[in-house]
Design a protein around this motif. Structure first.
Motif, PDB file in Angstrom:
ATOM      1  N   SER A 123      20.300  13.881  82.082  1.00  0.00           N
ATOM      2  CA  SER A 123      21.727  13.601  81.895  1.00  0.00           C
ATOM      3  C   SER A 123      22.463  13.926  83.183  1.00  0.00           C
ATOM      4  O   SER A 123      22.474  15.079  83.642  1.00  0.00           O
ATOM      5  CB  SER A 123      22.275  14.445  80.736  1.00  0.00           C
ATOM      6  OG  SER A 123      23.639  14.153  80.519  1.00  0.00           O
ATOM      7  N   HIS A 124      23.103  12.932  83.772  1.00  0.00           N
ATOM      8  CA  HIS A 124      23.836  13.081  85.034  1.00  0.00           C
ATOM      9  C   HIS A 124      25.331  13.224  84.733  1.00  0.00           C
ATOM     10  O   HIS A 124      26.128  12.323  85.008  1.00  0.00           O
ATOM     11  CB  HIS A 124      23.581  11.877  85.940  1.00  0.00           C
ATOM     12  CG  HIS A 124      22.144  11.704  86.306  1.00  0.00           C
ATOM     13  ND1 HIS A 124      21.553  12.317  87.392  1.00  0.00           N
ATOM     14  CD2 HIS A 124      21.153  10.978  85.695  1.00  0.00           C
ATOM     15  CE1 HIS A 124      20.277  11.983  87.456  1.00  0.00           C
ATOM     16  NE2 HIS A 124      20.004  11.161  86.438  1.00  0.00           N
ATOM     17  N   GLY A 125      25.680  14.378  84.125  1.00  0.00           N
ATOM     18  CA  GLY A 125      27.087  14.582  83.793  1.00  0.00           C
ATOM     19  C   GLY A 125      27.306  14.751  82.300  1.00  0.00           C
ATOM     20  O   GLY A 125      26.362  14.983  81.527  1.00  0.00           O
ATOM     21  N   MET A 126      28.527  14.569  81.892  1.00  0.00           N
ATOM     22  CA  MET A 126      28.869  14.802  80.486  1.00  0.00           C
ATOM     23  C   MET A 126      30.087  13.960  80.113  1.00  0.00           C
ATOM     24  O   MET A 126      31.004  13.793  80.911  1.00  0.00           O
ATOM     25  CB  MET A 126      29.169  16.296  80.279  1.00  0.00           C
ATOM     26  CG  MET A 126      29.321  16.720  78.831  1.00  0.00           C
ATOM     27  SD  MET A 126      29.335  18.526  78.675  1.00  0.00           S
ATOM     28  CE  MET A 126      30.956  18.886  79.342  1.00  0.00           C
ATOM     29  N   ILE A 127      30.067  13.427  78.872  1.00  0.00           N
ATOM     30  CA  ILE A 127      31.238  12.759  78.308  1.00  0.00           C
ATOM     31  C   ILE A 127      32.040  13.826  77.564  1.00  0.00           C
ATOM     32  O   ILE A 127      31.503  14.529  76.717  1.00  0.00           O
ATOM     33  CB  ILE A 127      30.831  11.612  77.364  1.00  0.00           C
ATOM     34  CG1 ILE A 127      29.960  10.597  78.115  1.00  0.00           C
ATOM     35  CG2 ILE A 127      32.064  10.935  76.785  1.00  0.00           C
ATOM     36  CD1 ILE A 127      29.406   9.491  77.233  1.00  0.00           C
ATOM     37  N   GLU A 132      36.613  20.733  75.452  1.00  0.00           N
ATOM     38  CA  GLU A 132      35.874  21.073  76.672  1.00  0.00           C
ATOM     39  C   GLU A 132      36.765  21.060  77.901  1.00  0.00           C
ATOM     40  O   GLU A 132      36.489  21.739  78.890  1.00  0.00           O
ATOM     41  CB  GLU A 132      34.708  20.098  76.851  1.00  0.00           C
ATOM     42  CG  GLU A 132      33.614  20.298  75.806  1.00  0.00           C
ATOM     43  CD  GLU A 132      32.689  19.102  75.662  1.00  0.00           C
ATOM     44  OE1 GLU A 132      31.595  19.288  75.094  1.00  0.00           O
ATOM     45  OE2 GLU A 132      33.060  17.992  76.100  1.00  0.00           O
ATOM     46  N   LEU A 133      37.864  20.321  77.839  1.00  0.00           N
ATOM     47  CA  LEU A 133      38.794  20.259  78.969  1.00  0.00           C
ATOM     48  C   LEU A 133      39.968  21.210  78.798  1.00  0.00           C
ATOM     49  O   LEU A 133      40.867  21.238  79.637  1.00  0.00           O
ATOM     50  CB  LEU A 133      39.311  18.828  79.149  1.00  0.00           C
ATOM     51  CG  LEU A 133      38.253  17.771  79.482  1.00  0.00           C
ATOM     52  CD1 LEU A 133      38.905  16.398  79.623  1.00  0.00           C
ATOM     53  CD2 LEU A 133      37.506  18.131  80.755  1.00  0.00           C
ATOM     54  N   GLY A 134      39.978  21.993  77.709  1.00  0.00           N
ATOM     55  CA  GLY A 134      41.068  22.938  77.485  1.00  0.00           C
ATOM     56  C   GLY A 134      42.387  22.271  77.181  1.00  0.00           C
ATOM     57  O   GLY A 134      43.456  22.809  77.481  1.00  0.00           O
ATOM     58  N   MET A 135      42.345  21.107  76.529  1.00  0.00           N
ATOM     59  CA  MET A 135      43.564  20.344  76.259  1.00  0.00           C
ATOM     60  C   MET A 135      44.235  20.746  74.953  1.00  0.00           C
ATOM     61  O   MET A 135      45.392  20.391  74.720  1.00  0.00           O
ATOM     62  CB  MET A 135      43.235  18.844  76.220  1.00  0.00           C
ATOM     63  CG  MET A 135      42.791  18.278  77.546  1.00  0.00           C
ATOM     64  SD  MET A 135      42.164  16.569  77.388  1.00  0.00           S
ATOM     65  CE  MET A 135      43.567  15.751  76.633  1.00  0.00           C
ATOM     66  N   GLY A 136      43.528  21.448  74.071  1.00  0.00           N
ATOM     67  CA  GLY A 136      44.092  21.742  72.766  1.00  0.00           C
ATOM     68  C   GLY A 136      43.635  20.722  71.743  1.00  0.00           C
ATOM     69  O   GLY A 136      42.833  19.827  72.021  1.00  0.00           O
ATOM     70  N   ASP A 137      44.181  20.838  70.539  1.00  0.00           N
ATOM     71  CA  ASP A 137      43.780  19.996  69.408  1.00  0.00           C
ATOM     72  C   ASP A 137      44.418  18.614  69.522  1.00  0.00           C
ATOM     73  O   ASP A 137      45.636  18.480  69.581  1.00  0.00           O
ATOM     74  CB  ASP A 137      44.209  20.670  68.102  1.00  0.00           C
ATOM     75  CG  ASP A 137      43.685  19.926  66.875  1.00  0.00           C
ATOM     76  OD1 ASP A 137      42.872  18.995  67.054  1.00  0.00           O
ATOM     77  OD2 ASP A 137      44.097  20.274  65.759  1.00  0.00           O
ATOM     78  N   ASP A 138      43.549  17.573  69.574  1.00  0.00           N
ATOM     79  CA  ASP A 138      44.066  16.203  69.588  1.00  0.00           C
ATOM     80  C   ASP A 138      43.882  15.511  68.242  1.00  0.00           C
ATOM     81  O   ASP A 138      44.220  14.332  68.094  1.00  0.00           O
ATOM     82  CB  ASP A 138      43.381  15.382  70.684  1.00  0.00           C
ATOM     83  CG  ASP A 138      41.880  15.231  70.477  1.00  0.00           C
ATOM     84  OD1 ASP A 138      41.351  15.863  69.528  1.00  0.00           O
ATOM     85  OD2 ASP A 138      41.235  14.507  71.255  1.00  0.00           O
ATOM     86  N   GLY A 139      43.357  16.235  67.244  1.00  0.00           N
ATOM     87  CA  GLY A 139      43.158  15.670  65.916  1.00  0.00           C
ATOM     88  C   GLY A 139      41.880  14.877  65.768  1.00  0.00           C
ATOM     89  O   GLY A 139      41.472  14.574  64.656  1.00  0.00           O
ATOM     90  N   ALA A 140      41.217  14.523  66.881  1.00  0.00           N
ATOM     91  CA  ALA A 140      40.017  13.691  66.810  1.00  0.00           C
ATOM     92  C   ALA A 140      38.764  14.523  66.591  1.00  0.00           C
ATOM     93  O   ALA A 140      37.801  14.065  65.972  1.00  0.00           O
ATOM     94  CB  ALA A 140      39.867  12.875  68.102  1.00  0.00           C
ATOM     95  N   HIS A 141      38.731  15.740  67.132  1.00  0.00           N
ATOM     96  CA  HIS A 141      37.575  16.621  67.024  1.00  0.00           C
ATOM     97  C   HIS A 141      36.319  15.912  67.547  1.00  0.00           C
ATOM     98  O   HIS A 141      35.247  15.980  66.953  1.00  0.00           O
ATOM     99  CB  HIS A 141      37.348  17.084  65.585  1.00  0.00           C
ATOM    100  CG  HIS A 141      38.535  17.794  65.016  1.00  0.00           C
ATOM    101  ND1 HIS A 141      38.976  19.021  65.478  1.00  0.00           N
ATOM    102  CD2 HIS A 141      39.416  17.424  64.041  1.00  0.00           C
ATOM    103  CE1 HIS A 141      40.031  19.396  64.801  1.00  0.00           C
ATOM    104  NE2 HIS A 141      40.342  18.455  63.938  1.00  0.00           N
ATOM    105  N   GLY A 142      36.453  15.254  68.652  1.00  0.00           N
ATOM    106  CA  GLY A 142      35.320  14.561  69.252  1.00  0.00           C
ATOM    107  C   GLY A 142      35.649  14.141  70.673  1.00  0.00           C
ATOM    108  O   GLY A 142      36.548  14.684  71.322  1.00  0.00           O
ATOM    109  N   ILE A 143      34.901  13.139  71.126  1.00  0.00           N
ATOM    110  CA  ILE A 143      35.082  12.629  72.489  1.00  0.00           C
ATOM    111  C   ILE A 143      36.457  11.987  72.645  1.00  0.00           C
ATOM    112  O   ILE A 143      36.980  11.347  71.730  1.00  0.00           O
ATOM    113  CB  ILE A 143      33.970  11.603  72.797  1.00  0.00           C
ATOM    114  CG1 ILE A 143      32.602  12.294  72.813  1.00  0.00           C
ATOM    115  CG2 ILE A 143      34.226  10.898  74.120  1.00  0.00           C
ATOM    116  CD1 ILE A 143      32.488  13.433  73.803  1.00  0.00           C
TER     117      ILE A 143
END
Length: 840
Positions: A123-127, A132-143
């Motif tokens: 794996s060359h990186g990550m989606i 993981e980016l410290g953005m807070g809750d976006d309601g999606a709980h995923g990518i």
């Protein structure tokens, strides 16, 4: 209130060099409590880019679903070739735009990214997900799935505004204007001396007859109501990234475009809004008090039974929202997810921007235990003039972002009101602060907060609509003082007149504290708030005077709405907490006020602050307050003396509680009487009444002894816990606080021991009192040194008490006959009073 620095800069042109820490220092100097500054993205390092998923291969044979993806990241990887990435998330598909972190980057928390082999692939990186980016809750709980039009290879750190400073401000109850970016921006502009671009200054159309019909049945509870309608919202419209990120930074979760816009405008202008699905609203929107027993299902899915004082929003069916608190589920905005699930998304909305009574909203929120962002603002004060601007701002954003059409109809209902004006002397802030500011500085500072000021020596100040907390001249003085800088106030110690110091009451308070600390007690101050149920737990009678309490209008906790009438509830709570945390050998004390309501209730007047109140003013204030005697109390549990090589030790018992009371009495210079008693939480057989003699009359001022087993079980306290409480003020009244030097006699002491047999139920205190009185003036001291109760030798129901009596004369050596005569007189009176006989 969380305030992103990037959002703040939109309304105030702060110097580019100013960081969140710099702004924090300025706002603290201006009187705002900025608790923390969060540095978002401080340890984030790219490359972090936008990628497009080209292929997805499902990997088999693992415990959880794993996907091997190829992602186009443009030239961000230096080659232009697709990036191979292993990912376990499943909320994205081929063709989606995602956020990709490449090898060499560092994510929040110091997580370094490198190429690594996993699940049989490299794996060359990550989606990335928002967490993981410290953005807070976006309601999606995923990518994170980005809009289709996002450019591949674009820097995602800039796109998602991942680097920012966020100020966390603890807004006090009187500064509701600072629960908005607009309010904090105004304070920031004043602190820096910069102009403010007020986001509420919008062109707003006037009301007309074509707006959505609204009827206000309670103009006291709702003095302003604005309604606007937007139609034709696109069901595919999503909240743009910049709007979602701003909501996340202030601590809110993006939900749907219409809801996000109302939340965004609320955070921007401080005006709570609500959007109704127009197709679900039936008939006229109304505002009235609820009918007792009405019910509503709020947006959180809870059915609530309404109270007659609740202010509600209604349509022809009944309540559709708790005014100023939360909307109802029957008119909820449906988003595109509802359409995806077979429902129908909302295309037409009615926007409500209203102003409600502070007290009514606060009581409703507490009654239903339903604190919301809207109720927090209404109960602290919302600018009534901002309703129309907030509605217009919401309409503009819905038209811009969702392709809607603003209907021409504008509904605006308002009760007539005049701006609040205050007359204040120009030098009033000078007198309050003890600093000469001058008229020009006073006028300038008041104008900076939005006041209109006229006059010379006597200023006529018109308060701005967004500052309902400015009610009297002292409020205006506070504004001048805080903006001129609290740090600029001179630190001048008062100069007390010579010969004055602590009062006798203060000296006694300190002596008692030192004496109890020296006796091994630890001071444990407690809050003076109690629940009325605690009196049942303490076993007080229904007519006990201690049950009459002073209740608070605005208690810190609804569970403890009353002021204490005893120190024991707080001390016993401290005993329970410490015992539960492993500290089993405890001796705690507290000195403090208790509160007793007066028979006649009065309303206290506001005292002047520009001069010393007169004696009459102070007396009137004292008469309006509850009676507040000072008490002292101790509680004990576990070992009083530790065991070790020096001995077995011993547990704390009732005698230690009584001795604590005697220690306090000695410091007060008072003679404390003890006798058998029975009261409330104490064990009926191990309770001593503490008495003093006032004008020849014996008065009970407290109790000491072992607590009742039932009370211990109810309160969860250790077995055989003991306590003492007495009225320290009453002790001071009968005591002589003058230090007494001990008299040292040059003549020898004559010691006489007596063992008296009495009935088992006779208190030792009664025997001692008879001996003391009978012995006369020659008796120097008396001490009980042995208690014996052998039925075979003494008889059934009898006990033996042995006392050591010390006799001494100040002018001669006593003869054996004199000492024996005094002893015999003491024994004779004990026999007469309590039936005592000498033990053979």
């Amino acid at each position: 209130m969380r305030v992103p620095l990037s959002w703040l800069r939109e309304y105030v042109d702060l110097p580019a060099t100013q960081t969140g820490r710099d702004v924090q220092a300025k706002l603290i100097s201006a009187g705002l409590e900025v608790e923390t500054v969060e540095h978002l993205g401080a340890d984030l390092k790219g490359p972090l880019v936008v990628g497009q998923v080209l292929t997805i291969e499902e990997l088999e044979g693992f415990k959880k679903p794993i996907r091997f993806c190829t992602v186009d990241v443009g030239r961000a990887n230096g080659t232009g070739e697709p990036q191979e990435i292993v990912c376990g998330a499943r909320n994205f598909a081929v063709g989606d735009k995602v956020v990709v972190v490449l090898p060499g980057a560092t994510l929040p928390g110091g997580f370094s990214i490198s190429a690594r082999k996993t699940y049989g692939k490299t794996s060359h990186g990550m989606i990335c997900s928002s967490d993981e980016l410290g953005m807070g809750d976006d309601g999606a709980h995923g990518i994170i799935v980005l809009p289709p039009e996002t450019e591949v290879g674009r820097d995602a750190i800039e796109l998602l505004e991942l680097v920012d400073d966020v100020l966390d401000i603890a807004v006090t109850a009187n500064r509701g204007d600072c629960l908005s970016i607009r309010g904090v921006a105004r304070e920031t502009a004043i602190a820096y001396g910069l102009p403010l671009r007020d986001p509420a200054l919008l062109d707003v159309p006037g009301p007309n007859a074509f707006g959505y019909p609204v009827k206000i049945a309670d103009p006291t509870g709702c003095d302003r109501f604005t309604a606007r309608t937007v139609t034709g919202l696109s069901p595919e419209a999503r909240s743009p990234i910049w709007l979602q990120r701003r909501l996340q930074k202030v601590g809110m979760r993006p939900i749907s475009l219409a809801v996000d816009v109302t939340n965004y405008v609320m955070m921007e202008l401080g005006q709570p809004l609500h959007a109704y699905d127009r197709s679900l609203v039936q008939g006229t929107i109304g505002v009235r008090r609820a009918e007792e027993g009405e019910k509503i299902v709020t947006l959180d899915g809870v059915e609530r039974k309404l109270h007659a004082e609740d202010l509600v929003i209604t349509d022809d069916r009944g309540p559709i929202g708790l005014a100023g608190v939360m909307g109802g589920a029957n008119t909820e905005i449906a988003d595109h997810d509802a359409a995806d699930n077979g429902g129908q998304s909302t295309s037409d909305v009615v926007i409500e921007a209203a102003h409600f009574d502070q007290v009514s909203i606060a009581r409703t929120a507490r009654r239903h235990k339903l604190s919301s962002e809207a109720s927090r603002r209404f109960e602290r004060g919302v600018d009534p003039q901002a309703a129309a601007a907030a509605a217009q701002r919401t309409v503009d954003l819905l038209v811009l972002l969702a392709g809607g059409t603003a209907e021409a109809g504008v509904t605006e209902i308002s009760a007539p009101s005049a701006p609040h004006t205050i007359s204040v002397p120009a030098d009033h802030p000078d007198k309050v602060a003890g600093v000469e500011y001058g008229r020009e500085s006073v006028v300038r500072r008041l104008q900076e907060v939005g006041c209109d000021v006229y006059g010379q020596d006597e200023l006529i100040v018109t308060v701005p609509s967004w500052r309902p907390d400015l009610r009297d001249p002292n409020d205006l003085a506070e504004e001048v003082i805080r903006l001129e800088g609290y740090e600029n106030l001179p630190s001048t110690l008062p100069r007390p007149p010579a010969g004055r110091g602590l009062t006798s009451r203060q000296r006694l308070h300190r002596r008692v504290g030192r004496a109890l600390a020296g006796a091994g007690y630890v001071e444990a101050p407690n809050y003076p708030f109690v629940s009325e149920q605690v009196f049942d737990q303490l076993g007080l009678d229904a007519d006990d005077p201690a049950r009459r309490v002073v209740k608070l209008v605005n208690p810190l906790s609804d569970e403890e709405p009353a002021l204490r009438t005893s120190l024991l509830p707080g001390l016993l709570g401290a005993l329970r907490r410490n015992d539960g945390r492993g500290s089993h050998d405890l001796a705690l004390f507290e000195t403090g006020l208790v509160f007793r309501p007066r028979d006649e209730q009065r309303i206290a007047a506001n005292l002047p602050v520009d001069r010393r109140p007169s004696e009459e003013d102070i007396a009137a204030l004292d008469a309006a307050l509850p009676d507040q005697p000072r008490h002292v109390a101790v509680v004990l549990a576990g070992a009083r003396e530790q065991s070790g090589w020096w001995g077995k030790g011993r547990p704390a018992d009732w005698a230690d509680a009584v001795e604590a009371a005697r220690t306090v009495a000695r410091e007060a210079g008072a003679e404390l009487g003890t006798r058998k008693g029975q009261y409330g939480p104490w064990h009926p057989g191990r309770c001593a009444e503490l008495t003093v003699t006032v004008d020849g009359t014996e008065r009970v001022i407290g109790h000491a002894g072992e607590l009742h087993p039932g009370v211990l079980k109810t309160l969860g306290l250790p077995a055989r816990s003991c306590a003492m409480e007495l009225d320290l003020d009453a002790l001071e009244q009968v005591g002589d606080g003058t230090p007494q030097a001990p008299g040292i006699s040059t003549f020898p002491v004559a010691t006489q021991d007596v063992a008296l047999v009495v009935d088992a139920f006779v208190p030792a205190a009664d025997v001692e009192a008879a001996l003391r009185e009978g012995a006369g003036e020659l008796l120097e001291s008396i001490r009980l040194f042995d208690v014996y109760d052998n039925a075979e030798q003494l008889g059934e129901g009898r006990k033996s008490l042995a006392y050591a009596l010390r006799f001494r004369a100040g002018d001669r050596t006593l003869t054996v006959d004199e000492a024996s005569a005094a002893r015999d007189a003491a024994v004779a009176l004990a026999g007469e009073r309590v039936g005592a006989v000498l033990r053979s």
